[in-house]
Design a protein around this motif. Structure first.
Motif, PDB file in Angstrom:
ATOM      1  N   LEU A  22       0.822  -1.209   0.000  1.00 22.97           N
ATOM      2  CA  LEU A  22       0.000   0.000   0.000  1.00 22.97           C
ATOM      3  C   LEU A  22       0.855   1.258   0.000  1.00 22.97           C
ATOM      4  N   GLU A  23       1.980   1.201   0.694  1.00 14.61           N
ATOM      5  CA  GLU A  23       2.830   2.395   0.752  1.00 14.61           C
ATOM      6  C   GLU A  23       3.391   2.737  -0.631  1.00 14.61           C
ATOM      7  N   CYS A  24       3.827   1.737  -1.370  1.00 19.14           N
ATOM      8  CA  CYS A  24       4.318   1.993  -2.730  1.00 19.14           C
ATOM      9  C   CYS A  24       3.187   2.470  -3.630  1.00 19.14           C
ATOM     10  N   LYS A  65      -6.850   4.842 -10.904  1.00 17.28           N
ATOM     11  CA  LYS A  65      -6.648   3.398 -11.108  1.00 17.28           C
ATOM     12  C   LYS A  65      -5.823   2.806  -9.960  1.00 17.28           C
ATOM     13  N   GLU A  66      -4.789   3.527  -9.539  1.00 16.38           N
ATOM     14  CA  GLU A  66      -3.983   3.049  -8.401  1.00 16.38           C
ATOM     15  C   GLU A  66      -4.816   3.014  -7.131  1.00 16.38           C
ATOM     16  N   LEU A  67      -5.639   4.048  -6.956  1.00 22.04           N
ATOM     17  CA  LEU A  67      -6.507   4.076  -5.771  1.00 22.04           C
ATOM     18  C   LEU A  67      -7.433   2.872  -5.776  1.00 22.04           C
ATOM     19  N   LYS A  68      -7.973   2.521  -6.931  1.00 21.25           N
ATOM     20  CA  LYS A  68      -8.853   1.348  -7.026  1.00 21.25           C
ATOM     21  C   LYS A  68      -8.103   0.087  -6.591  1.00 21.25           C
ATOM     22  N   THR A  69      -6.855  -0.043  -7.026  1.00 23.00           N
ATOM     23  CA  THR A  69      -6.034  -1.184  -6.611  1.00 23.00           C
ATOM     24  C   THR A  69      -5.848  -1.187  -5.098  1.00 23.00           C
ATOM     25  N   MET A  70      -5.600  -0.010  -4.532  1.00 24.26           N
ATOM     26  CA  MET A  70      -5.427   0.097  -3.085  1.00 24.26           C
ATOM     27  C   MET A  70      -6.714  -0.277  -2.353  1.00 24.26           C
ATOM     28  N   GLN A  71      -7.845   0.190  -2.866  1.00 22.88           N
ATOM     29  CA  GLN A  71      -9.125  -0.095  -2.222  1.00 22.88           C
ATOM     30  C   GLN A  71      -9.443  -1.583  -2.247  1.00 22.88           C
ATOM     31  N   GLU A  72      -9.079  -2.245  -3.345  1.00 22.24           N
ATOM     32  CA  GLU A  72      -9.300  -3.689  -3.420  1.00 22.24           C
ATOM     33  C   GLU A  72      -8.431  -4.439  -2.420  1.00 22.24           C
ATOM     34  N   LYS A  73      -7.264  -3.899  -2.166  1.00 22.30           N
ATOM     35  CA  LYS A  73      -6.324  -4.534  -1.234  1.00 22.30           C
ATOM     36  C   LYS A  73      -6.747  -4.295   0.217  1.00 22.30           C
ATOM     37  N   ASP A  74      -7.061  -3.023   0.581  1.00 26.45           N
ATOM     38  CA  ASP A  74      -7.489  -2.681   1.940  1.00 26.45           C
ATOM     39  C   ASP A  74      -8.118  -1.293   1.931  1.00 26.45           C
ATOM     40  N   ASP A  75      -9.428  -1.272   1.821  1.00 24.31           N
ATOM     41  CA  ASP A  75     -10.165  -0.016   1.700  1.00 24.31           C
ATOM     42  C   ASP A  75     -10.095   0.842   2.961  1.00 24.31           C
TER      43      ASP A  75
END
Length: 198
Positions: free
Chosen positions: A137-139, A158-168
């Motif tokens: 998440l930090e990267c 798009k990166e935010l979407k990836t982050m949200q899928e990982k840990d919203d």
């Protein structure tokens, strides 16, 4: 026995992420890491908090030559932040660390340090190249920062979407979302002013 799912550095990390550097330092000094890997990670957050307080000399003097590569990267970052004339030598040394760190447990810290130097010099493409090798998440949050600095709101989303899928619910995800909202409002404000001719 400690639960392996519990991040014993949670408070240390979140304090750094929100800019509460003194609290990060205090929590890092109180932490009792269970092994050398966690100890190096704790130290990395401690030194990054000192960098946030602009204590570059302290960081450089406390990180010794035999320190792990992740801490060497932070020492190089401190050297760069203290004297921007050191850019070419710092970048060369960081690239060497990045190239040799793929299996290093502290490789994310090395990537963050290198990306930070690249961001300070406006070389966002190089920062993204290094950050994209890690799925933390930090990267990903740093990638959002790079895209916003490049005025690439679409890629930041798009990166935010990836982050949200990982840990919203993660602090970094929430911060990245706030950065994107602010950037969207600024873009809208600029567009309205341009349209109105102000």
């Amino acid at each position: 026995m400690a639960n392996p799912e519990v991040d014993e550095l949670f408070e240390v990390k979140n304090s750094l992420y929100i800019g509460n550097y003194q609290h990060c330092i205090n929590e890092a000094q109180r932490a009792k890491p269970r092994d050398d890997v966690v100890r190096a990670e704790r130290d990395a957050f401690l030194y990054r908090a000192l960098l946030g307080q602009r204590k570059y000399g302290v960081v450089q003097s406390q990180i010794k030559a035999n320190a792990p590569p992740s801490l060497q990267a932070i020492k190089l970052l401190a050297r760069f932040l203290q004297d921007r004339q050191q850019e070419s030598s710092v970048v060369a040394e960081l690239e060497t660390l990045v190239g040799g760190s793929s299996l290093d447990p502290g490789s994310v810290i090395i990537a963050i340090a290198a990306a930070t130097v690249y961001c300070h010099t406006g070389n966002y493409e190089a920062a993204l190249r290094i950050l994209n090798q890690h799925d933390t998440l930090e990267c990903r949050a740093e990638m959002v920062h790079c895209y916003l600095a490049m005025h690439r709101l679409d890629s930041a989303r798009k990166e935010l979407k990836t982050m949200q899928e990982k840990d919203d619910d993660a602090t970094l995800t929430q911060l990245a979302q706030a950065w994107i909202h602010v950037a969207s409002v600024c873009l809208l404000h600029t567009s309205v002013h341009a349209f109105l001719g102000n």
